[in-house]
Design an enzyme around this catalytic site. Structure first.
Site, mmCIF file in Angstrom:
data_model
loop_
_atom_site.group_PDB
_atom_site.id
_atom_site.type_symbol
_atom_site.label_atom_id
_atom_site.label_comp_id
_atom_site.label_asym_id
_atom_site.label_seq_id
_atom_site.Cartn_x
_atom_site.Cartn_y
_atom_site.Cartn_z
ATOM 1 N N SER A 181 0.846 -1.191 0.000
ATOM 2 C CA SER A 181 0.000 0.000 0.000
ATOM 3 C C SER A 181 0.882 1.242 0.000
ATOM 4 O O SER A 181 1.837 1.326 0.773
ATOM 5 C CB SER A 181 -0.902 0.022 1.234
ATOM 6 N N ASN A 252 -1.082 -4.195 -6.320
ATOM 7 C CA ASN A 252 -1.770 -3.146 -5.583
ATOM 8 C C ASN A 252 -1.932 -1.920 -6.492
ATOM 9 O O ASN A 252 -1.722 -2.008 -7.703
ATOM 10 C CB ASN A 252 -0.958 -2.819 -4.310
#
Length: 344
Positions: A181, A252
């Site tokens: 992230s 991601n």
């Protein structure tokens, strides 16, 4: 029914703040499910059983982590036809995440930018929600995605991952280690060669201990970023093979903005998802497949807004796919569309 209604509902939802619309939609799904209207929620998805990581998946189309951070909507989401559901990211302690606004739509690019920051109620509340879900009781495949608290120094991140792994292990079909992230400071440093080697070695040791303790082997997979050069991908591939990891999720969100330059909100900080990450994600999948072969299964995610995009991920080397932003733009009918494309 919901598939047909979503194009009508989307203008209303897109008139709302993105985060408010997110919670409103999930709550309406949960209410419909509680009223026994599951048959009206999603399209029927024909079985396409396949075994990956030793797990029997009823179909290869899953929900990516991030949509249901606290595992509060598992049963309602399960009614949409997914072959598997991943919830989280969860951290050891509850945390509010970043200040609002922290989610932005870029409709011209079929994209979202988010800087949520792992907002969640903590792992203990998360487990209570997971325990209450009928999806899990009925044998549904459930991935539990774990991360670190924002105030945990990066040097001690492994402690947070170990704590979460130990807590979620008994309830998971598989566990995802989220080190990619862009919204938790320094988190992506864990993708570096030495940091990753140390983290994976520790987690694999804990996984084996937990397997012995619970008399059940739960696969552990790694979720990586799309913003990696060839050397970084090679280092990650080497680490996955060296530690005999069970799987990898690619990818991601991206921090790159070239594809949305000039659009409203394009310069907001956070991770960009949707159409602009599609090619980058597929590039990473293809490169990983060349390095890993059949030794480490790949779950492909990033920019899937049509069945043909899911097919691209599989053709590049993924065994399974996951959806998130495509659901926002296309609605729940995308699940069945992707499943049909993968059946051909």
């Amino acid at each position: 029914m919901l598939n047909a209604l979503y194009p009508l509902a989307r203008p209303l939802l897109f008139s709302m703040d993105p985060e408010d619309a997110h919670h409103f939609t999930l709550n309406q799904l949960k209410r419909a499910h509680a009223l026994g209207l599951s048959g009206c929620i999603g399209a029927r998805v024909a079985p396409q059983p396949r075994t990956v990581m030793g797990i029997a998946f009823p179909n290869p189309v899953g929900l990516a982590a991030g949509l249901d951070k606290d595992g509060a909507y598992i049963d309602a989401l399960g009614a949409l036809g997914f072959g598997f559901i991943e919830v989280g990211t969860v951290t050891p302690r509850a945390q509010p995440g970043n200040p609002r606004p922290r989610m932005f739509r870029l409709p011209a690019a079929s994209a979202l930018i988010n800087r949520m920051g792992f907002n969640n109620g903590g792992v203990d509340a998360f487990i209570r929600n997971v325990q209450a879900s009928k999806w899990r009781e009925a044998g549904g495949v459930l991935g539990l995605n774990i991360g670190k608290n924002a105030d945990t120094p990066i040097e001690r991140a492994v402690d947070d991952y170990l704590h979460c792994l130990e807590r979620v292990y008994p309830y998971a079909s598989y566990v995802t280690v989220n080190i990619s992230s862009p919204n938790t400071k320094n988190l992506r440093q864990l993708q570096g060669a030495s940091e990753l080697d140390s983290l994976l070695g520790t987690l694999r040791g804990a996984q084996q201990r937990l397997a012995d303790q619970h008399k059940r082997y739960v696969p552990v997979v790694l979720k990586i970023a799309p913003d990696l050069d060839d050397d970084q991908i090679a280092n990650i591939g080497d680490a996955l093979l060296r530690h005999r990891m069970d799987g990898v999720i690619a990818t991601n969100t991206t921090i790159r903005r070239e594809a949305v330059a000039g659009l409203p909100h394009a310069e907001e900080a956070g991770g960009l998802s949707g159409q602009p990450v599609r090619e980058g994600s597929t590039r990473v999948i293809r490169a990983l497949c060349g390095l890993l072969g059949d030794a480490v299964p790949i779950i492909g995610v990033g920019g899937i807004l049509a069945g043909e995009h899911a097919r691209e991920k599989i053709d590049a080397g993924a065994q399974l796919v996951q959806l998130y932003t495509g659901l926002i733009y296309r609605g729940p009918g995308l699940v069945a569309e992707c499943a049909r494309a993968l059946a051909r």
